[in-house]
Write an enzyme that holds these catalytic residues in place. Structure first.
Site, mmCIF file in Angstrom:
data_model
loop_
_atom_site.group_PDB
_atom_site.id
_atom_site.type_symbol
_atom_site.label_atom_id
_atom_site.label_comp_id
_atom_site.label_asym_id
_atom_site.label_seq_id
_atom_site.Cartn_x
_atom_site.Cartn_y
_atom_site.Cartn_z
ATOM 1 N N CYS A 83 4.928 -4.492 -5.680
ATOM 2 C CA CYS A 83 5.134 -4.415 -3.908
ATOM 3 C C CYS A 83 4.877 -5.577 -3.424
ATOM 4 C CB CYS A 83 4.051 -3.291 -3.690
ATOM 5 S SG CYS A 83 4.184 -3.057 -1.776
ATOM 6 N N HIS A 165 16.386 -1.514 -7.771
ATOM 7 C CA HIS A 165 16.758 -1.385 -6.371
ATOM 8 C C HIS A 165 18.384 -1.245 -6.436
ATOM 9 C CE1 HIS A 165 13.387 -2.498 -4.160
ATOM 10 N NE2 HIS A 165 13.137 -3.288 -5.197
ATOM 11 N N GLU A 218 12.235 4.097 -0.359
ATOM 12 C CA GLU A 218 11.520 3.890 -1.550
ATOM 13 C C GLU A 218 11.040 4.979 -2.450
ATOM 14 O OE1 GLU A 218 8.405 0.808 -1.437
ATOM 15 O OE2 GLU A 218 8.397 0.833 0.721
ATOM 16 N N CYS A 227 9.878 -3.029 2.616
ATOM 17 C CA CYS A 227 9.732 -3.171 1.339
ATOM 18 C C CYS A 227 10.065 -4.461 0.867
ATOM 19 C CB CYS A 227 10.622 -2.007 0.657
ATOM 20 S SG CYS A 227 10.679 -2.094 -1.196
ATOM 21 N N GLY A 230 12.272 -4.835 -1.926
ATOM 22 C CA GLY A 230 13.672 -4.509 -1.541
ATOM 23 C C GLY A 230 14.325 -5.769 -0.814
#
Length: 285
Positions: A83, A165, A218, A227, A230
């Protein structure tokens, strides 16, 4: 799971992507966490718990080249490898709380996606901003790949940068303004194309070759304000498809992130990390 246990925690956020952080260098905290998956579900509940996008345990690293290990769980209790917003907050925590030598302006955090290097920007003896080497991005689809949902024939670019993703670029403002991001993200999360790992979905409007707007759904947490992986994946997808330059400002609902893509496809992300509050959570189960 836990009987009459009080766990000390810290609430932190990066661009509104908020997690509950538990310092597992603290032996009392560490010994009271027997079922982190269930703990993540309880603690993340915004009505009955603390409220967050998930739980991050800051643990001593087994790898001698790392300062700490980031053990991350989504709001539904599922594990996640990386993350970007979360790791900036981990870096801030271990610096601000004296778990590393304060003469350093960088930290190495181990994750399930490998060790990540973070450069710290210090202001008044606390971390203000952090730049993370997110690792090397990898394309996982055609450029682009078609996917059908009801009467919508959409195109996405798949990118893995520690997490999987699917990035959707929209040129039509009418579609973009009227799209139901949450329903689409939920549908795509468990679509057979993305199993068994599931997927994070990013919905992108290009403002210029150096600037995009992004909404994100997510896996395991739903729509979040930001994110980090992302944002990096979206900038990379735009770069490899010729839509974007190698330096991009990503505007998210919770704030802005700066992404820089290097010639070797490593992505660097710069953004804030904020400590919101500290407390104790009393578990009786």
């Amino acid at each position: 799971m836990i009987t009459n246990a009080k766990i000390k925690f810290t609430k932190m956020q990066g661009c509104g992507n908020d997690y509950v952080y538990i310092n597992c260098f603290d032996e009392n905290n560490r010994k009271n966490i027997n079922d982190p998956e269930n703990l993540a579900r309880i603690i993340s509940n915004r009505n009955y718990g603390i409220g967050s996008d998930g739980l991050i345990l800051i643990e001593p690293a087994n790898n001698k080249n790392a300062d700490a290990f980031m053990n991350m769980f989504n709001a539904d209790g599922s594990q996640s490898s990386m993350c970007g917003n979360g790791i900036r907050c981990v870096a801030k925590y271990i610096y601000d709380h004296g778990l590393i030598d304060k003469s350093k302006n960088f930290v190495n955090i181990d994750t399930r996606a490998g060790i990540k290097n973070i450069k710290l920007e210090i202001e008044n003896e606390k971390v203000k901003l952090a730049t993370v080497n997110m690792g090397q991005a990898e394309i996982t689809s055609d450029i682009p790949e078609n996917i059908l949902i009801q009467d919508l024939n959409l195109k996405f670019i798949g990118v893995n940068i520690g997490n999987p993703h699917a990035i959707y670029f929209f040129d039509d403002n009418e579609i973009l303004n009227n799209i139901d991001y949450i329903s689409l993200g939920k549908y795509f999360e468990n679509h057979k194309r993305f199993l068994p790992d599931r997927v994070n979905s990013e919905f992108i409007k290009i403002l210029s070759r150096n600037e995009i707007n992004m909404r994100v759904y997510e896996r395991g947490s739903g729509e979040t304000l930001a994110c980090g992986t992302g944002a990096a994946a979206s900038a990379f997808a735009g770069y490899v498809s010729g839509k974007l330059n190698n330096e991009v400002i990503v505007h998210l609902r919770g704030g802005d992130l700066k992404i820089k893509i290097m010639p070797d496809n490593h992505c660097y992300m710069t953004g804030p990390a904020v400590e919101v509050f500290n407390g104790e959570f009393d578990f009786n189960s």
